[in-house]
Every structure is written in C-alpha cells, then in structure tokens.
Scaffold this active site. Structure first.
Site, mmCIF file in Angstrom:
data_model
loop_
_atom_site.group_PDB
_atom_site.id
_atom_site.type_symbol
_atom_site.label_atom_id
_atom_site.label_comp_id
_atom_site.label_asym_id
_atom_site.label_seq_id
_atom_site.Cartn_x
_atom_site.Cartn_y
_atom_site.Cartn_z
ATOM 1 N N HIS A 54 0.859 -1.257 0.092
ATOM 2 C CA HIS A 54 -0.082 -0.057 0.019
ATOM 3 C C HIS A 54 0.985 1.152 0.076
ATOM 4 C CE1 HIS A 54 0.475 -0.863 4.404
ATOM 5 N NE2 HIS A 54 0.973 0.371 4.288
HETATM 6 C C1 T46 Z 1 2.750 0.464 7.124
HETATM 7 C C2 T46 Z 1 3.455 -0.607 7.302
HETATM 8 C C3 T46 Z 1 4.741 -0.906 7.551
HETATM 9 C C4 T46 Z 1 -4.777 -0.360 13.132
HETATM 10 O O1 T46 Z 1 -6.208 -0.241 13.389
HETATM 11 N N1 T46 Z 1 -4.214 0.869 13.385
HETATM 12 C C5 T46 Z 1 -2.796 1.015 12.954
HETATM 13 O O2 T46 Z 1 -2.266 2.059 13.603
HETATM 14 C C6 T46 Z 1 -2.358 0.406 12.160
HETATM 15 C C7 T46 Z 1 -0.841 0.490 11.644
HETATM 16 C C8 T46 Z 1 -3.100 -0.794 11.741
HETATM 17 N N2 T46 Z 1 -4.317 -1.017 12.242
HETATM 18 C C9 T46 Z 1 -5.129 -2.302 11.927
HETATM 19 C C10 T46 Z 1 -5.636 -2.084 10.337
HETATM 20 C C11 T46 Z 1 -5.506 -3.634 9.958
HETATM 21 O O3 T46 Z 1 -6.844 -4.273 10.310
HETATM 22 O O4 T46 Z 1 -4.059 -3.358 11.617
HETATM 23 C C12 T46 Z 1 -4.502 -4.316 10.716
HETATM 24 C C13 T46 Z 1 -3.280 -4.663 9.800
HETATM 25 O O5 T46 Z 1 -2.695 -3.366 9.297
HETATM 26 P P1 T46 Z 1 -1.995 -3.473 7.850
HETATM 27 O O6 T46 Z 1 -2.689 -4.483 7.123
HETATM 28 O O7 T46 Z 1 -2.156 -2.003 7.329
HETATM 29 O O8 T46 Z 1 -0.476 -3.855 8.289
HETATM 30 P P2 T46 Z 1 0.578 -3.871 7.397
HETATM 31 O O9 T46 Z 1 1.715 -4.476 8.181
HETATM 32 O O10 T46 Z 1 0.474 -4.228 5.903
HETATM 33 O O11 T46 Z 1 1.102 -2.124 7.197
HETATM 34 C C14 T46 Z 1 1.482 -1.531 8.577
HETATM 35 C C15 T46 Z 1 0.797 -0.330 8.260
HETATM 36 O O12 T46 Z 1 -0.371 -0.354 8.283
HETATM 37 C C16 T46 Z 1 1.445 0.591 7.480
HETATM 38 O O13 T46 Z 1 0.943 2.172 7.710
HETATM 39 O O14 T46 Z 1 3.447 1.237 6.253
HETATM 40 O O15 T46 Z 1 2.832 -1.423 8.363
#
Ligand code: T46
Length: 138
Positions: A54
């Site tokens: 993303h």
């Molecule tokens: C990034 C990379 C390095 C929340 O509710 N609050 C938060 O602050 C974050 C970061 C995530 N979430 C929830 C949203 C999703 O349901 O946690 C779940 C997993 O998040 P995501 O799929 O976005 O995780 P990654 O590892 O793909 O991405 C994360 C960060 O979202 C992103 O900003 O740069 O780590």
C-alpha cells in the site's frame, strides 16, 4: 505528496549512547526526524508472508528493525528501491506518497514504526492501479 520518489527515502543513523551497560538509542520527533511522532506500532511474529502493499497519501514514517531483519521495497510508480533493515540503530525514513512492500521477515524480527499521523484508513491506497493514477495526477 504525489511528487515524491524512491530517492527521497533514506537510511538514517539513530543516535546511540553506549557505556559498559550496553547501548541506548533515542529518537526525538522534530529533532532526529523531520516530523512529530503521533503514533508508534510494531510488527512481530510475522510468518513467511509479505506485508504492506500500500501507499500513504500523507503519512511519513520511520521504520526500524529493532530485532532481526526485514526487506522494505519502496516504489514510486517508476522505480523501485530495496532497503535491508537489520540494525536497531538504523532507520528508514519514508516520505508520503510511496508504495511499500515488506518481505523476508527473519525469525524473531520486530519492525518498529514511528508515524507522523494517527491511524486513518482513508490515508491508505491499497490498489496498485489506483496508486499509479494518484502518482500521475489522475
Ligand atoms: C505500514 C507498514 C509498515 C490499526 O487499527 N491501527 C494502526 O495504527 C495500524 C498500523 C493498523 N491497524 C489495523 C488495520 C488492519 O486491520 O491493523 C490491521 C493490519 O494493518 P495493515 O494490514 O495495514 O498492516 P501492514 O503490516 O500491511 O502495514 C502496516 C501499516 O498499516 C502501514 O502504515 O507502512 O505496516
């Protein structure tokens, strides 16, 4: 920031203090990094999967592998640049407007993320075609 490129990503040295008790590293928002820190989150116990995939419209971040290692592949829609994070005193500074993929988490890796904004789902672009359109001003 639609105009940012992978060349705007950079590895920074995080201040460290050492004596016979070991190391202490410190990051002050606005001083060691160019934004105030509004949120901290961390990834750990990651199995053999990729994360990320993303971009963020506004969010700036500093990523640090406080333990173990991980590859971060940055993409501006024209070029890609890979960064291997494996030291708790090195951080990857990521400006807004860039796609990122996180791969090859080692066993025991902990990736700490310092973020410039509170969590906002609408700041994410999770579709690569949409990202390219965003970068091309469409
Ligand atoms: C990034 C990379 C390095 C929340 O509710 N609050 C938060 O602050 C974050 C970061 C995530 N979430 C929830 C949203 C999703 O349901 O946690 C779940 C997993 O998040 P995501 O799929 O976005 O995780 P990654 O590892 O793909 O991405 C994360 C960060 O979202 C992103 O900003 O740069 O780590």
């Amino acid at each position: 920031m639609k105009q940012t490129t992978v060349e705007n990503c950079k590895i920074i040295d995080i201040r460290k203090y050492t004596d016979n008790r070991g190391y202490l590293s410190v990051i002050e928002g606005g001083l060691d990094i160019p934004f105030e820190i509004r949120r901290i989150y961390y990834l750990y116990m990651v199995p053999e999967v990729a994360r990320g995939a993303h971009a963020h419209k506004q969010l700036q971040q500093l990523l640090i592998a406080t333990s173990g290692s991980v590859d971060v592949i940055m993409d501006d829609g024209k070029s890609k640049k890979s960064f291997h994070l494996d030291k708790p005193w090195k951080g990857l500074l990521i400006p807004s407007g860039l796609w990122r993929d996180l791969e090859n988490f080692s066993g025991g890796a902990v990736l700490m993320c310092l973020a410039s904004e509170k969590y906002e789902a609408s700041d994410y672009i999770r579709d690569y075609g949409e990202f390219l359109a965003y970068k091309n001003g469409k």
